[in-house]
Design a protein around this motif. Structure first.
Motif, PDB file in Angstrom:
ATOM      1  N   VAL A 185       3.378  -4.265   8.897  1.00  0.00           N
ATOM      2  CA  VAL A 185       1.953  -3.947   8.901  1.00  0.00           C
ATOM      3  C   VAL A 185       1.417  -4.000   7.474  1.00  0.00           C
ATOM      4  O   VAL A 185       0.343  -4.539   7.222  1.00  0.00           O
ATOM      5  CB  VAL A 185       1.708  -2.554   9.525  1.00  0.00           C
ATOM      6  N   GLN A 186       2.177  -3.454   6.533  1.00  0.00           N
ATOM      7  CA  GLN A 186       1.788  -3.446   5.126  1.00  0.00           C
ATOM      8  C   GLN A 186       3.005  -3.811   4.274  1.00  0.00           C
ATOM      9  O   GLN A 186       4.151  -3.633   4.694  1.00  0.00           O
ATOM     10  CB  GLN A 186       1.292  -2.063   4.705  1.00  0.00           C
ATOM     11  N   ILE A 187       2.726  -4.312   3.064  1.00  0.00           N
ATOM     12  CA  ILE A 187       3.789  -4.655   2.121  1.00  0.00           C
ATOM     13  C   ILE A 187       3.518  -4.035   0.764  1.00  0.00           C
ATOM     14  O   ILE A 187       2.395  -3.613   0.475  1.00  0.00           O
ATOM     15  CB  ILE A 187       3.943  -6.184   1.942  1.00  0.00           C
ATOM     16  N   LEU A 188       4.555  -4.028  -0.045  1.00  0.00           N
ATOM     17  CA  LEU A 188       4.436  -3.702  -1.463  1.00  0.00           C
ATOM     18  C   LEU A 188       4.769  -4.971  -2.235  1.00  0.00           C
ATOM     19  O   LEU A 188       5.652  -5.728  -1.840  1.00  0.00           O
ATOM     20  CB  LEU A 188       5.418  -2.600  -1.861  1.00  0.00           C
ATOM     21  N   ILE A 189       4.053  -5.184  -3.322  1.00  0.00           N
ATOM     22  CA  ILE A 189       4.332  -6.318  -4.202  1.00  0.00           C
ATOM     23  C   ILE A 189       4.681  -5.739  -5.567  1.00  0.00           C
ATOM     24  O   ILE A 189       3.894  -4.991  -6.144  1.00  0.00           O
ATOM     25  CB  ILE A 189       3.118  -7.267  -4.325  1.00  0.00           C
ATOM     26  N   VAL A 231       5.431   6.926  -1.934  1.00  0.00           N
ATOM     27  CA  VAL A 231       4.334   7.660  -2.562  1.00  0.00           C
ATOM     28  C   VAL A 231       4.027   7.053  -3.929  1.00  0.00           C
ATOM     29  O   VAL A 231       4.923   6.619  -4.648  1.00  0.00           O
ATOM     30  CB  VAL A 231       4.717   9.150  -2.716  1.00  0.00           C
ATOM     31  N   GLY A 232       2.749   7.007  -4.290  1.00  0.00           N
ATOM     32  CA  GLY A 232       2.341   6.570  -5.615  1.00  0.00           C
ATOM     33  C   GLY A 232       2.235   5.070  -5.796  1.00  0.00           C
ATOM     34  O   GLY A 232       2.157   4.598  -6.923  1.00  0.00           O
ATOM     35  N   VAL A 233       2.246   4.313  -4.708  1.00  0.00           N
ATOM     36  CA  VAL A 233       2.108   2.856  -4.795  1.00  0.00           C
ATOM     37  C   VAL A 233       1.029   2.400  -3.814  1.00  0.00           C
ATOM     38  O   VAL A 233       0.736   3.080  -2.834  1.00  0.00           O
ATOM     39  CB  VAL A 233       3.443   2.133  -4.484  1.00  0.00           C
ATOM     40  N   LYS A 234       0.441   1.236  -4.104  1.00  0.00           N
ATOM     41  CA  LYS A 234      -0.640   0.715  -3.263  1.00  0.00           C
ATOM     42  C   LYS A 234      -0.097  -0.366  -2.329  1.00  0.00           C
ATOM     43  O   LYS A 234       0.312  -1.427  -2.788  1.00  0.00           O
ATOM     44  CB  LYS A 234      -1.739   0.121  -4.132  1.00  0.00           C
ATOM     45  N   PRO A 235      -0.094  -0.101  -1.024  1.00  0.00           N
ATOM     46  CA  PRO A 235       0.342  -1.142  -0.088  1.00  0.00           C
ATOM     47  C   PRO A 235      -0.798  -2.128   0.187  1.00  0.00           C
ATOM     48  O   PRO A 235      -1.974  -1.816   0.001  1.00  0.00           O
ATOM     49  CB  PRO A 235       0.687  -0.351   1.173  1.00  0.00           C
ATOM     50  N   TYR A 236      -0.414  -3.317   0.620  1.00  0.00           N
ATOM     51  CA  TYR A 236      -1.371  -4.353   0.982  1.00  0.00           C
ATOM     52  C   TYR A 236      -1.254  -4.614   2.478  1.00  0.00           C
ATOM     53  O   TYR A 236      -0.146  -4.720   3.007  1.00  0.00           O
ATOM     54  CB  TYR A 236      -1.096  -5.657   0.213  1.00  0.00           C
ATOM     55  N   GLU A 237      -2.386  -4.725   3.152  1.00  0.00           N
ATOM     56  CA  GLU A 237      -2.379  -5.072   4.569  1.00  0.00           C
ATOM     57  C   GLU A 237      -1.712  -6.430   4.715  1.00  0.00           C
ATOM     58  O   GLU A 237      -1.938  -7.335   3.895  1.00  0.00           O
ATOM     59  CB  GLU A 237      -3.807  -5.119   5.128  1.00  0.00           C
ATOM     60  N   PHE A 238      -0.897  -6.594   5.740  1.00  0.00           N
ATOM     61  CA  PHE A 238      -0.126  -7.821   5.840  1.00  0.00           C
ATOM     62  C   PHE A 238      -0.230  -8.465   7.224  1.00  0.00           C
ATOM     63  O   PHE A 238      -0.915  -9.468   7.379  1.00  0.00           O
ATOM     64  CB  PHE A 238       1.330  -7.544   5.454  1.00  0.00           C
ATOM     65  N   ALA A 239       0.416  -7.899   8.224  1.00  0.00           N
ATOM     66  CA  ALA A 239       0.508  -8.535   9.545  1.00  0.00           C
ATOM     67  C   ALA A 239      -0.858  -8.883  10.130  1.00  0.00           C
ATOM     68  O   ALA A 239      -1.013  -9.936  10.758  1.00  0.00           O
ATOM     69  CB  ALA A 239       1.300  -7.653  10.506  1.00  0.00           C
ATOM     70  N   SER A 240      -1.832  -8.053   9.907  1.00  0.00           N
ATOM     71  CA  SER A 240      -3.168  -8.294  10.474  1.00  0.00           C
ATOM     72  C   SER A 240      -3.901  -9.450   9.797  1.00  0.00           C
ATOM     73  O   SER A 240      -4.946  -9.890  10.276  1.00  0.00           O
ATOM     74  CB  SER A 240      -4.024  -7.028  10.379  1.00  0.00           C
ATOM     75  N   ARG A 241      -3.352  -9.952   8.707  1.00  0.00           N
ATOM     76  CA  ARG A 241      -4.032 -10.994   7.932  1.00  0.00           C
ATOM     77  C   ARG A 241      -3.553 -12.412   8.236  1.00  0.00           C
ATOM     78  O   ARG A 241      -3.957 -13.364   7.578  1.00  0.00           O
ATOM     79  CB  ARG A 241      -3.856 -10.716   6.446  1.00  0.00           C
TER      80      ARG A 241
END
Length: 123
Positions: free
Chosen positions: A38-42, A60-70
């Motif tokens: 659903v989301q990833i970390l880069i 915690v403390g990191v920004k995930p990116y939306e993935f599967a929905s894209r």
């Protein structure tokens, strides 16, 4: 010996990650390697100029990116223009023309990675 063949592996090609001036794109094989989360970390390893991507697991403390929905036409694109500009400023890389890399998947860490300077250093 028992095998678990993926019958679409050859037609799907390699797990490609493409870098352009606008961001990072993942082909269907790279998406599948990650398990279509659903989301990833880069992540970025500046010393080795390497990018790592993994499924987000509520760290915690990191920004995930939306993935599967894209997913669109078998690809997922993540916009990160400012990061690409930074990457170009600290390396000899130029992404004004898109550059495609074959990614490596580590089954232990579940990280898909690209060493961005390998092609340059091999020449």
């Amino acid at each position: 010996m028992e095998y678990n063949f993926n019958w679409s592996a050859v037609s799907g090609g390699a797990p490609y990650i493409t870098f352009s001036s606008l961001g990072i794109a993942f082909n269907s094989v790279a998406i599948e390697k990650l398990g279509t989360p659903v989301q990833i970390l880069i992540g970025f390893d500046e010393e080795h100029c390497a990018i790592g991507i993994k499924a987000f697991n509520n760290e915690v403390g990191v920004k995930p990116y939306e993935f599967a929905s894209r997913v669109k036409n078998g690809w997922i694109r993540i916009g990160c223009k400012d990061f690409i500009k930074y990457l170009q400023s600290i390396s000899p890389l130029d992404f004004t023309v898109s550059k495609k890399y074959v990614a490596q998947f580590d089954s232990n860490s579940k990280i898909l990675s690209v060493k961005l300077l390998d092609d340059i250093l091999d020449k």
